[in-house]
Design a protein around this motif. Structure first.
Motif, mmCIF file in Angstrom:
data_model
loop_
_atom_site.group_PDB
_atom_site.id
_atom_site.type_symbol
_atom_site.label_atom_id
_atom_site.label_comp_id
_atom_site.label_asym_id
_atom_site.label_seq_id
_atom_site.Cartn_x
_atom_site.Cartn_y
_atom_site.Cartn_z
ATOM 1 N N ASP A 1 0.827 -1.208 0.000
ATOM 2 C CA ASP A 1 0.000 0.000 0.000
ATOM 3 C C ASP A 1 0.862 1.258 0.000
ATOM 4 N N VAL A 2 0.339 2.295 -0.639
ATOM 5 C CA VAL A 2 0.977 3.609 -0.629
ATOM 6 C C VAL A 2 0.054 4.587 0.090
ATOM 7 N N ILE A 3 0.548 5.146 1.172
ATOM 8 C CA ILE A 3 -0.207 6.090 1.991
ATOM 9 C C ILE A 3 0.351 7.487 1.745
ATOM 10 N N THR A 4 -0.503 8.464 1.516
ATOM 11 C CA THR A 4 -0.029 9.846 1.418
ATOM 12 C C THR A 4 -0.626 10.657 2.567
ATOM 13 N N ILE A 5 0.221 11.454 3.179
ATOM 14 C CA ILE A 5 -0.203 12.346 4.264
ATOM 15 C C ILE A 5 0.192 13.751 3.861
ATOM 16 N N LYS A 6 -0.808 14.568 3.544
ATOM 17 C CA LYS A 6 -0.561 15.953 3.160
ATOM 18 C C LYS A 6 -1.078 16.850 4.270
ATOM 19 N N ALA A 7 -0.178 17.580 4.892
ATOM 20 C CA ALA A 7 -0.551 18.477 5.983
ATOM 21 C C ALA A 7 0.447 19.614 6.042
ATOM 22 N N PRO A 8 0.005 20.807 6.423
ATOM 23 C CA PRO A 8 0.920 21.945 6.487
ATOM 24 C C PRO A 8 2.085 21.681 7.434
ATOM 25 N N CYS A 9 3.158 22.432 7.239
ATOM 26 C CA CYS A 9 4.321 22.329 8.110
ATOM 27 C C CYS A 9 3.899 22.561 9.554
ATOM 28 N N GLY A 10 4.411 21.707 10.450
ATOM 29 C CA GLY A 10 4.127 21.881 11.869
ATOM 30 C C GLY A 10 2.806 21.326 12.343
ATOM 31 N N ASN A 11 2.170 20.457 11.522
ATOM 32 C CA ASN A 11 0.878 19.894 11.906
ATOM 33 C C ASN A 11 0.950 18.430 12.330
ATOM 34 N N GLY A 12 2.142 17.937 12.668
ATOM 35 C CA GLY A 12 2.229 16.653 13.348
ATOM 36 C C GLY A 12 2.538 15.437 12.513
ATOM 37 N N LYS A 13 3.030 15.606 11.281
ATOM 38 C CA LYS A 13 3.350 14.444 10.451
ATOM 39 C C LYS A 13 4.457 13.604 11.096
ATOM 40 N N PHE B 1 3.422 11.925 14.359
ATOM 41 C CA PHE B 1 2.677 10.681 14.148
ATOM 42 C C PHE B 1 3.637 9.489 14.002
ATOM 43 N N ILE B 2 4.707 9.670 13.227
ATOM 44 C CA ILE B 2 5.666 8.581 13.016
ATOM 45 C C ILE B 2 6.391 8.254 14.316
ATOM 46 N N LYS B 3 6.840 9.268 15.035
ATOM 47 C CA LYS B 3 7.652 9.067 16.237
ATOM 48 C C LYS B 3 6.848 8.562 17.434
ATOM 49 N N ASN B 4 5.537 8.663 17.357
ATOM 50 C CA ASN B 4 4.714 8.271 18.498
ATOM 51 C C ASN B 4 3.703 7.193 18.151
ATOM 52 N N GLU C 1 -5.382 14.085 4.738
ATOM 53 C CA GLU C 1 -5.035 15.473 4.452
ATOM 54 C C GLU C 1 -5.605 16.417 5.502
ATOM 55 N N ILE C 2 -4.799 17.411 5.848
ATOM 56 C CA ILE C 2 -5.256 18.544 6.642
ATOM 57 C C ILE C 2 -5.145 19.777 5.749
ATOM 58 N N GLU C 3 -6.235 20.519 5.602
ATOM 59 C CA GLU C 3 -6.224 21.696 4.758
ATOM 60 C C GLU C 3 -5.280 22.758 5.330
ATOM 61 N N PRO C 4 -4.515 23.423 4.475
ATOM 62 C CA PRO C 4 -3.594 24.460 4.974
ATOM 63 C C PRO C 4 -4.338 25.697 5.456
ATOM 64 N N ASN C 5 -3.722 26.395 6.392
ATOM 65 C CA ASN C 5 -4.283 27.623 6.939
ATOM 66 C C ASN C 5 -3.149 28.637 7.077
ATOM 67 N N TYR C 6 -3.257 29.725 6.336
ATOM 68 C CA TYR C 6 -2.190 30.723 6.335
ATOM 69 C C TYR C 6 -2.597 31.996 7.084
ATOM 70 N N SER C 7 -3.466 31.821 8.047
ATOM 71 C CA SER C 7 -3.925 32.976 8.822
ATOM 72 C C SER C 7 -2.811 33.555 9.701
ATOM 73 N N PHE C 8 -1.692 32.826 9.830
ATOM 74 C CA PHE C 8 -0.570 33.351 10.609
ATOM 75 C C PHE C 8 0.182 34.451 9.866
#
Length: 488
Positions: free
Chosen positions: A13-25, A28-31, A154-161
């Motif tokens: 299987d091929v899993i893709t995880i798309k999430a903005p920088c700093g959102n826990g990718k 998830f691997i380390k924990n 996927e987590i949608e990006p948020n650039y409100s910062f």
């Protein structure tokens, strides 16, 4: 992603995880995945594309005593083994994690990324996890070009910062922006071409840091210890950090004093987003200001011309086959190395196309065409701002190249000879200092490297539709340049 999700994943299987920088990718691997593998006696191979990221992550898992399950390695290690004919084996691993997997198409200097990609994506006995904040193209490539159906999260990006998004066209605006930040002590990260990063670092050396790839000769100007401290402490003490895209991944800046991020790294939106994502937010974080280089349709056309040139060999091979290709490009190699020579099934060699680089180029050409018709005014700026979901302003007017054309006209009208060598005593009519001025005025960079030869500079002038060119000749024992006028 829970243990239930992980339990549904099957070998191959091929899993893709798309999430903005700093959102826990990585978290998830380390924990979560680590604990699951610990309970089931599985191993994880974690692949990283930059040495600074690799060292940083290695230190983290050593500190957490998780090296029993997670093994860190670079993509380049796999590529080196495959180049040498070694059969790199994944047999010890249940999971292959590809961190920042946009690497496969973002590293324009590495022509071997397809080796590691193909070896990983077709591995039959492992679960492959591809993670990135900007993996859209790679996900699409996997789905359409390998016919592998992926499992996507996927987590949608948020650039409100981002407090303020601004664009600029003229380099003079950047000069003034840096000087204002210096006077008012506004802490800033600059993602620039290698030439510009070093130029501004030299001007503000007393209050700044510089960083670039270890493979560059300019790396000798890097304060290695200071850069390591930036990676370790996730902040820098100086006012400015001038860097190339070598720090577009793996660098986390948790610093409430950071006010600005400046980005001038070309038109690849994935790279731009990676640069912006270096700022990590905290409960006390202030929003940041982002300044980006803007591009007129004329400039975009220049990018498009170079991209089309880069796939000429590949297009001809695809359309006409090997026999016709060998006649058309007899004894010529592809300067962009998208077409390469490899072994065939009969013990000989044949021409092949690097599909990753080819389809990335095709995608960028199509995107440029889309951007050029995107809006009535400032197409590129409007497109980028819409992608980020932000309003924007422009600090100067859209670029017309009038000043460059006027400069060339001045050199032409006055028949000024520009001397290449400064080793001899020259009369006043030989203005050797003008050579650097001319190169800077044309300001043509390819892959972050400023072009300086007559051939490449003339190519840039042609792409800008400017009706002057540079001639080179010998006189009085020195090599000179002189401006000529081309037919309109």
């Amino acid at each position: 992603i829970t243990n239930v999700d992980i339990g549904y994943w099957r070998d191959g299987d091929v899993i893709t995880i798309k999430a903005p920088c700093g959102n826990g990718k990585s978290h998830f691997i380390k924990n979560t995945l680590y604990t699951y593998c610990k309970e089931n006696n599985y191993k994880i191979l974690f692949l990283i594309h930059r040495n600074n990221c690799k060292d940083q992550f290695q230190a983290e898992i050593e500190k957490d005593s998780k090296t029993d399950i997670i093994h860190i390695m670079s993509y380049q290690k796999i590529e080196v083994d495959l180049k040498r004919g070694k059969d790199f084996s994944f047999k010890n691993y249940k999971y292959i994690v590809c961190d920042e997997f946009h690497y496969f198409v973002s590293d324009t200097f590495n022509k071997y990324t397809d080796l590691s990609f193909n070896h990983i994506v077709y591995a039959p006995n492992q679960v492959k996890i591809f993670m990135s904040a900007t993996g859209e193209f790679m996900s699409r490539f996997i789905n359409t070009q390998t016919n592998i159906e992926t499992i996507n999260y996927e987590i949608e990006p948020n650039y409100s910062f981002i407090k303020k998004l601004e664009f600029y066209y003229s380099d003079k605006v950047l000069d003034n922006y840096i000087e204002d930040a210096y006077i008012n002590k506004r802490k800033t990260i600059f993602f620039l071409s290698l030439t510009d990063a070093l130029k501004y670092y030299n001007k503000y050396k007393h209050c700044s840091l510089f960083n670039c790839s270890e493979s560059k000769s300019e790396y000798k100007y890097v304060n290695k210890e200071a850069i390591q401290n930036v990676l370790k402490n996730e902040k820098f003490d100086q006012l400015f950090l001038f860097t190339t895209t070598v720090m577009d991944a793996g660098l986390n800046i948790i610093d409430d004093e950071l006010e600005n991020i400046v980005v001038d790294v070309g038109i690849d939106l994935d790279v731009i987003i990676q640069c912006i994502g270096r700022k990590r937010l905290t409960p006390t974080s202030n929003k940041i200001n982002v300044l980006m280089k803007g591009y007129s349709n004329k400039r975009l056309g220049g990018f498009e011309t170079r991209l089309n040139d880069s796939i000429k060999h590949a297009e001809y091979l695809r359309k006409n086959g090997l026999s016709m290709y060998m006649k058309e490009y007899y004894r010529e190699h592809d300067p962009y190395q998208i077409v390469y020579e490899d072994e065939n099934n009969f013990g000989g060699t044949s021409k092949k196309i690097n599909q990753l680089r080819y389809w990335k180029t095709i995608s960028m050409i199509a995107n440029i065409e889309f951007i050029k018709g995107y809006s009535k005014y400032n197409n590129y700026c409007t497109y980028i701002s819409d992608k980020l979901g932000l309003r924007y302003s422009i600090k100067d007017t859209e670029e017309t190249d009038k000043s460059l054309e006027e400069y060339l006209k001045y050199l032409y009208d006055n028949e000024i000879r520009i001397v290449k060598s400064i080793t001899e005593k020259l009369s006043d009519k030989f203005q050797y200092e003008l050579q650097k001025n001319l190169i800077d005025a044309i300001n043509l960079s390819i892959n972050g490297k400023q072009m300086k030869t007559v051939k490449t500079l003339n190519s840039g002038l042609d792409m800008l539709d400017i009706h002057y060119n540079i001639g080179q000749f010998r006189t009085g024992g020195v090599t000179c340049w002189m401006i000529g006028e081309t037919e309109k």
